[in-house]
Design a protein around this motif. Structure first.
Motif, PDB file in Angstrom:
ATOM      1  N   LEU A 103     -19.632   2.050   1.234  1.00 41.55           N
ATOM      2  CA  LEU A 103     -19.120   2.552  -0.043  1.00 41.55           C
ATOM      3  C   LEU A 103     -18.251   3.787   0.152  1.00 41.55           C
ATOM      4  CD1 LEU A 103     -22.178   2.139  -2.457  1.00 41.55           C
ATOM      5  CD2 LEU A 103     -20.027   0.878  -2.472  1.00 41.55           C
ATOM      6  N   ALA A 104     -18.649   4.680   1.041  1.00 41.07           N
ATOM      7  CA  ALA A 104     -17.854   5.877   1.318  1.00 41.07           C
ATOM      8  C   ALA A 104     -16.494   5.503   1.912  1.00 41.07           C
ATOM      9  CB  ALA A 104     -18.609   6.811   2.250  1.00 41.07           C
ATOM     10  N   ALA A 105     -16.481   4.509   2.780  1.00 39.16           N
ATOM     11  CA  ALA A 105     -15.222   4.063   3.382  1.00 39.16           C
ATOM     12  C   ALA A 105     -14.318   3.424   2.333  1.00 39.16           C
ATOM     13  CB  ALA A 105     -15.498   3.089   4.520  1.00 39.16           C
ATOM     14  N   ARG A 106     -14.901   2.599   1.451  1.00 39.53           N
ATOM     15  CA  ARG A 106     -14.112   1.982   0.373  1.00 39.53           C
ATOM     16  C   ARG A 106     -13.564   3.034  -0.579  1.00 39.53           C
ATOM     17  NH1 ARG A 106     -17.623  -2.477  -2.312  1.00 39.53           N
ATOM     18  NH2 ARG A 106     -15.851  -2.491  -3.735  1.00 39.53           N
ATOM     19  N   ARG A 107     -14.395   4.022  -0.896  1.00 39.95           N
ATOM     20  CA  ARG A 107     -13.968   5.108  -1.779  1.00 39.95           C
ATOM     21  C   ARG A 107     -12.804   5.877  -1.161  1.00 39.95           C
ATOM     22  NH1 ARG A 107     -18.604   7.887  -2.481  1.00 39.95           N
ATOM     23  NH2 ARG A 107     -19.172   6.562  -4.217  1.00 39.95           N
ATOM     24  N   ALA A 108     -12.905   6.172   0.124  1.00 36.71           N
ATOM     25  CA  ALA A 108     -11.830   6.893   0.810  1.00 36.71           C
ATOM     26  C   ALA A 108     -10.540   6.075   0.817  1.00 36.71           C
ATOM     27  CB  ALA A 108     -12.248   7.238   2.233  1.00 36.71           C
ATOM     28  N   ALA A 109     -10.659   4.756   1.022  1.00 40.98           N
ATOM     29  CA  ALA A 109      -9.480   3.892   1.009  1.00 40.98           C
ATOM     30  C   ALA A 109      -8.841   3.867  -0.379  1.00 40.98           C
ATOM     31  CB  ALA A 109      -9.853   2.486   1.458  1.00 40.98           C
ATOM     32  N   LEU A 110      -9.675   3.793  -1.428  1.00 44.12           N
ATOM     33  CA  LEU A 110      -9.152   3.799  -2.796  1.00 44.12           C
ATOM     34  C   LEU A 110      -8.490   5.123  -3.149  1.00 44.12           C
ATOM     35  CD1 LEU A 110     -11.930   1.869  -4.743  1.00 44.12           C
ATOM     36  CD2 LEU A 110      -9.583   1.135  -4.308  1.00 44.12           C
ATOM     37  N   VAL A 111      -9.076   6.226  -2.703  1.00 46.71           N
ATOM     38  CA  VAL A 111      -8.481   7.543  -2.957  1.00 46.71           C
ATOM     39  C   VAL A 111      -7.121   7.639  -2.282  1.00 46.71           C
ATOM     40  CG1 VAL A 111      -8.724  10.013  -2.454  1.00 46.71           C
ATOM     41  CG2 VAL A 111     -10.643   8.740  -3.406  1.00 46.71           C
ATOM     42  N   ALA A 112      -7.022   7.140  -1.051  1.00 46.62           N
ATOM     43  CA  ALA A 112      -5.749   7.157  -0.339  1.00 46.62           C
ATOM     44  C   ALA A 112      -4.722   6.262  -1.035  1.00 46.62           C
ATOM     45  CB  ALA A 112      -5.950   6.712   1.102  1.00 46.62           C
ATOM     46  N   GLN A 113      -5.163   5.102  -1.507  1.00 46.62           N
ATOM     47  CA  GLN A 113      -4.257   4.190  -2.212  1.00 46.62           C
ATOM     48  C   GLN A 113      -3.771   4.819  -3.520  1.00 46.62           C
ATOM     49  OE1 GLN A 113      -6.046   0.436  -3.169  1.00 46.62           O
ATOM     50  NE2 GLN A 113      -4.141  -0.453  -3.926  1.00 46.62           N
ATOM     51  N   CYS A 114      -4.650   5.474  -4.260  1.00 46.10           N
ATOM     52  CA  CYS A 114      -4.265   6.149  -5.509  1.00 46.10           C
ATOM     53  C   CYS A 114      -3.280   7.275  -5.237  1.00 46.10           C
ATOM     54  CB  CYS A 114      -5.497   6.678  -6.233  1.00 46.10           C
ATOM     55  SG  CYS A 114      -6.505   5.390  -6.976  1.00 46.10           S
ATOM     56  N   ALA A 115      -3.508   8.025  -4.184  1.00 43.96           N
ATOM     57  CA  ALA A 115      -2.589   9.111  -3.835  1.00 43.96           C
ATOM     58  C   ALA A 115      -1.209   8.562  -3.498  1.00 43.96           C
ATOM     59  CB  ALA A 115      -3.141   9.915  -2.665  1.00 43.96           C
ATOM     60  N   ALA A 116      -1.157   7.464  -2.784  1.00 45.29           N
ATOM     61  CA  ALA A 116       0.128   6.847  -2.444  1.00 45.29           C
ATOM     62  C   ALA A 116       0.826   6.343  -3.707  1.00 45.29           C
ATOM     63  CB  ALA A 116      -0.088   5.699  -1.457  1.00 45.29           C
ATOM     64  N   GLN A 117       0.076   5.739  -4.621  1.00 45.23           N
ATOM     65  CA  GLN A 117       0.671   5.266  -5.874  1.00 45.23           C
ATOM     66  C   GLN A 117       1.184   6.421  -6.717  1.00 45.23           C
ATOM     67  OE1 GLN A 117      -2.474   2.932  -7.610  1.00 45.23           O
ATOM     68  NE2 GLN A 117      -1.891   1.076  -6.490  1.00 45.23           N
ATOM     69  N   ARG A 118       0.433   7.531  -6.771  1.00 42.87           N
ATOM     70  CA  ARG A 118       0.886   8.712  -7.507  1.00 42.87           C
ATOM     71  C   ARG A 118       2.196   9.241  -6.925  1.00 42.87           C
ATOM     72  NH1 ARG A 118      -4.209  10.900  -6.823  1.00 42.87           N
ATOM     73  NH2 ARG A 118      -5.581  10.054  -8.383  1.00 42.87           N
ATOM     74  N   ALA A 119       2.291   9.258  -5.611  1.00 38.84           N
ATOM     75  CA  ALA A 119       3.511   9.745  -4.966  1.00 38.84           C
ATOM     76  C   ALA A 119       4.704   8.857  -5.302  1.00 38.84           C
ATOM     77  CB  ALA A 119       3.311   9.830  -3.458  1.00 38.84           C
ATOM     78  N   VAL A 120       4.499   7.550  -5.299  1.00 36.62           N
ATOM     79  CA  VAL A 120       5.581   6.614  -5.634  1.00 36.62           C
ATOM     80  C   VAL A 120       6.015   6.796  -7.080  1.00 36.62           C
ATOM     81  CG1 VAL A 120       6.112   4.165  -5.968  1.00 36.62           C
ATOM     82  CG2 VAL A 120       4.987   4.917  -3.878  1.00 36.62           C
ATOM     83  N   VAL A 121       5.062   6.901  -7.997  1.00 29.94           N
ATOM     84  CA  VAL A 121       5.393   7.087  -9.412  1.00 29.94           C
ATOM     85  C   VAL A 121       6.102   8.411  -9.631  1.00 29.94           C
ATOM     86  CG1 VAL A 121       4.392   7.425 -11.706  1.00 29.94           C
ATOM     87  CG2 VAL A 121       3.596   5.558 -10.268  1.00 29.94           C
ATOM     88  N   ALA A 122       5.658   9.467  -8.980  1.00 32.13           N
ATOM     89  CA  ALA A 122       6.315  10.771  -9.121  1.00 32.13           C
ATOM     90  C   ALA A 122       7.749  10.709  -8.615  1.00 32.13           C
ATOM     91  CB  ALA A 122       5.534  11.838  -8.358  1.00 32.13           C
ATOM     92  N   HIS A 123       7.970  10.017  -7.503  1.00 33.62           N
ATOM     93  CA  HIS A 123       9.336   9.886  -6.978  1.00 33.62           C
ATOM     94  C   HIS A 123      10.218   9.085  -7.938  1.00 33.62           C
ATOM     95  CE1 HIS A 123      12.665   9.303  -4.279  1.00 33.62           C
ATOM     96  NE2 HIS A 123      12.542   7.995  -4.427  1.00 33.62           N
TER      97      HIS A 123
END
Length: 99
Positions: free
Chosen positions: A7-27
């Motif tokens: 669960l911790a690994a999945r959570r970390a992967a989701l957090v990284a994916q959300c951060a990448a999506q936020r960066a794309v939307v901001a750009h």
């Protein structure tokens, strides 16, 4: 224990994916809001929304209280805008495209 680590690994992967999506939307938002995309005047207005709303409110107030005077000012403004649309592209002033 393995379940908690999974669960911790999945959570970390989701957090990284959300951060990448936020960066794309901001750009993409920055590109849409740029003067190259909008033009100079709309970009300035979107950058200074509060000032634009104040000016619009004052103009609406003048229009409500002094309609003859306001109509003259609006007519002159439209005439100047049309004149600028014809003259500024001839002078090669960038950012003032004729639509």
């Amino acid at each position: 224990m393995a379940n908690a680590q999974e669960l911790a690994a999945r959570r970390a992967a989701l957090v990284a994916q959300c951060a990448a999506q936020r960066a794309v939307v901001a750009h993409e938002f920055a590109v849409l809001k740029s003067p190259e995309t909008l033009g100079v005047v709309p970009a300035y207005v979107s950058e200074h929304k509060k000032t634009a709303l104040i000016v619009a409110g004052v103009a609406a107030g003048f229009l409500a209280t002094k309609p003859k005077w306001a109509v003259g000012v609006v007519t002159a403004g439209v005439s100047l805008y049309k004149f600028a649309q014809r003259v500024l592209p001839v002078l090669r002033w960038k950012g003032f495209e004729v639509h």
